[in-house]
Design an enzyme around this catalytic site. Structure first.
Site, short mmCIF file in Angstrom:
data_model
loop_
_atom_site.label_atom_id
_atom_site.label_comp_id
_atom_site.label_asym_id
_atom_site.label_seq_id
_atom_site.Cartn_x
_atom_site.Cartn_y
_atom_site.Cartn_z
N CYS A 123 -19.94 67.58 28.55
CA CYS A 123 -20.32 66.43 28.63
C CYS A 123 -19.73 65.16 27.73
O CYS A 123 -19.99 64.03 27.95
CB CYS A 123 -21.92 66.24 28.22
SG CYS A 123 -22.85 67.44 29.58
N HIS A 256 -24.21 58.75 27.16
CA HIS A 256 -24.22 60.03 28.28
C HIS A 256 -25.60 60.20 28.69
O HIS A 256 -26.53 60.05 28.16
CB HIS A 256 -23.65 61.36 27.36
CG HIS A 256 -23.80 62.75 28.20
ND1 HIS A 256 -23.35 62.71 29.81
CD2 HIS A 256 -24.36 63.90 27.95
CE1 HIS A 256 -23.87 63.94 29.94
NE2 HIS A 256 -24.49 64.58 29.09
N ASN A 286 -27.81 64.37 35.49
CA ASN A 286 -26.74 64.39 34.39
C ASN A 286 -25.56 64.92 34.91
O ASN A 286 -25.42 65.98 35.71
CB ASN A 286 -27.31 65.45 33.27
CG ASN A 286 -26.24 65.75 32.33
OD1 ASN A 286 -25.16 65.47 32.42
ND2 ASN A 286 -26.69 66.36 31.19
O1 UT7 Z 1 -25.42 67.07 28.94
C1 UT7 Z 1 -25.42 67.92 27.71
C2 UT7 Z 1 -26.81 67.51 26.90
N1 UT7 Z 1 -27.96 68.13 27.26
C3 UT7 Z 1 -28.98 67.78 26.92
O2 UT7 Z 1 -29.08 66.58 26.32
C4 UT7 Z 1 -30.11 68.39 27.09
C5 UT7 Z 1 -31.01 68.24 26.16
N2 UT7 Z 1 -32.22 68.94 26.35
C6 UT7 Z 1 -33.25 68.36 27.08
O3 UT7 Z 1 -33.03 67.36 27.69
C7 UT7 Z 1 -34.86 68.83 27.31
O4 UT7 Z 1 -34.97 70.01 26.05
C8 UT7 Z 1 -35.05 69.39 28.59
C9 UT7 Z 1 -35.28 68.46 29.56
C10 UT7 Z 1 -33.99 70.28 28.90
C11 UT7 Z 1 -36.34 70.40 28.28
O5 UT7 Z 1 -37.40 69.63 27.87
P1 UT7 Z 1 -38.38 70.00 26.84
O6 UT7 Z 1 -39.39 68.93 26.53
O7 UT7 Z 1 -37.50 70.44 25.60
O8 UT7 Z 1 -39.10 71.28 27.38
P2 UT7 Z 1 -39.21 72.65 27.15
O9 UT7 Z 1 -37.90 73.55 27.14
O10 UT7 Z 1 -39.77 73.02 25.73
O11 UT7 Z 1 -40.07 73.28 27.89
C12 UT7 Z 1 -41.43 72.93 28.17
C13 UT7 Z 1 -42.43 73.58 28.97
C14 UT7 Z 1 -41.92 75.01 29.17
O12 UT7 Z 1 -43.26 75.91 29.48
P3 UT7 Z 1 -44.31 76.46 28.43
O13 UT7 Z 1 -43.65 77.36 27.59
O14 UT7 Z 1 -44.56 75.15 27.44
O15 UT7 Z 1 -45.33 76.93 29.30
C15 UT7 Z 1 -41.17 75.42 30.11
O16 UT7 Z 1 -41.25 76.63 30.74
O17 UT7 Z 1 -41.84 73.21 30.40
C16 UT7 Z 1 -41.66 74.36 31.13
N3 UT7 Z 1 -40.49 73.55 32.13
C17 UT7 Z 1 -40.72 73.28 33.32
N4 UT7 Z 1 -41.94 73.01 33.90
C18 UT7 Z 1 -41.80 72.28 35.31
C19 UT7 Z 1 -39.25 73.72 31.89
N5 UT7 Z 1 -38.33 73.29 32.82
C20 UT7 Z 1 -39.28 72.94 33.87
C21 UT7 Z 1 -39.37 72.62 35.10
N6 UT7 Z 1 -40.53 72.21 35.81
N7 UT7 Z 1 -38.43 72.14 35.55
#
Ligand code: UT7
Length: 329
Positions: A123, A256, A286
């Site tokens: 990215c 980005h 993204n």
């Molecule tokens: O381009 C390269 C650079 N990439 C980035 O900059 C990405 C950086 N990271 C992010 O943008 C975020 O970490 C994400 C958007 C990927 C995830 O957001 P988060 O707030 O960090 O969520 P998380 O991974 O902590 O997950 C929270 C909850 C989990 O459930 P539990 O364990 O709390 O029950 C996940 O299983 O959200 C759940 N979850 C979803 N729920 C519904 C994860 N993906 C989804 C989904 N729909 N698509």
């Protein structure tokens, strides 16, 4: 131009391309539900800011999107393909193992003889490619560069992994960078830290005609998030300092496009209101190396970017890679 005039590079044209197939969050929710994978529009919007993305049709390649973006950028610059003497494509989704996507794009555009190569910094790829092109122009080894970020990231998505498949989209953006006596690229900075290869990867290899490993995006989202928030404003501050500028001089921040919360965090640290941040994430998702040049082109064509404006670009990506650039439009 005298041989003693200082050489700079300057953006003289921008272009972009999106595949026609637009997939809204609800389209994706329905598609995933059919596989027994649960997600929702509300989760995607709240956690990322993404509302839709474009997916390339089967058979459409990164080079197809790159060529369309490049033609649009050349038209905007009033230049012909044969004026280009350097072609760089930033991509993590090349058409094939080799030759480079840049050579394929070069062939499709009918440019003969100019050096053409790909840059792989995921990215952060566009900031890397811009840095290389700027250095080659300032050193006198190129006059007119096509710098392209292009991806068909949908090909790397595992639709059983809801934590990654809702994030990415396909597209391309291009800029024409030309030698100038007026400064355009004011400062650039790129970095990598290979201790973090495991937090964002597509861990597959080819061997004996077979794909080994896992040929899909795998990401520890929280680890990437934490690193991104810590590094992005630092890189932005550093390019400002190199050019003797401060946050107050910024007209536009073009980050980005990965997560709205990361963009808001960086804007806050740079004391910028979100009015000064170009956001295309809601419409494009993204698009990895394509996200910054796509956003530049959107803001150029809708009139937000004006001659004389000072713009900060910043990106993080797998590797871990990151960087920033300070531009004068
Ligand atoms: O381009 C390269 C650079 N990439 C980035 O900059 C990405 C950086 N990271 C992010 O943008 C975020 O970490 C994400 C958007 C990927 C995830 O957001 P988060 O707030 O960090 O969520 P998380 O991974 O902590 O997950 C929270 C909850 C989990 O459930 P539990 O364990 O709390 O029950 C996940 O299983 O959200 C759940 N979850 C979803 N729920 C519904 C994860 N993906 C989804 C989904 N729909 N698509």
């Amino acid at each position: 131009m005298s041989q003693f005039s200082p050489l700079f590079s300057r953006i003289v044209g921008t272009g972009s391309a999106l595949p026609p197939q637009r997939i809204t969050n609800q389209d994706l929710v329905d598609r995933l539900a059919a596989r027994g994978v649960e997600t929702s529009d509300a989760w995607i919007v709240e956690r990322t800011g993404i509302r839709a993305r474009h997916f390339a049709e089967t058979g459409a390649a990164t080079s197809d999107l790159a060529v369309e973006a490049a033609r649009n950028a050349l038209n905007a610059a009033g230049l012909a393909p044969q004026d280009v003497d350097l072609l760089i494509v930033a991509t993590s989704t090349p058409d094939m193992l080799f030759p480079s996507t840049a050579c394929i794009v070069q062939g499709k555009l009918g440019i003969v003889g100019a050096p053409a190569f790909d840059v792989q910094a995921v990215c952060a790829g566009f900031v890397y490619a811009l840095t290389v092109a700027d250095a080659m122009i300032r050193s006198g080894s190129a006059k007119t560069a096509l710098v392209i970020g292009a991806e068909v990231f949908s090909r790397l998505l595992d639709f059983d992994d809801r934590a990654t498949c809702v994030l990415f989209g396909d597209g391309a953006g291009a800029v024409v960078l030309a030698r100038s006596t007026e400064p355009g690229i004011l400062a650039t900075e790129i970095h990598a830290d290979g201790r973090h290869t495991h937090i964002l990867q597509a861990p597959a290899q080819l061997s004996g005609g077979r794909v080994l490993g896992h040929p899909f995006v795998r990401m520890d989202g929280q680890a990437v998030f934490r690193l991104a928030v810590g590094l992005l404003d630092e890189a932005a501050q550093s390019v400002l300092a190199k050019a003797g500028q401060t946050c107050k001089d910024i007209d536009w921040l073009i980050p980005h496009q990965a997560n709205l919360r990361i963009m808001q965090g960086t804007a806050r640290k740079l004391h910028l209101s979100m009015e000064k941040v170009v956001v295309t994430l809601d419409a494009h998702g993204n698009t990895s190396a394509a996200s910054i040049p796509l956003a530049i082109d959107v803001a150029m064509r809708d009139g937000r970017l004006q001659k004389g404006h000072t713009v900060v670009l910043e990106a993080v990506g797998g590797g871990f890679t990151w960087g920033a650039a300070l531009l004068r439009i």
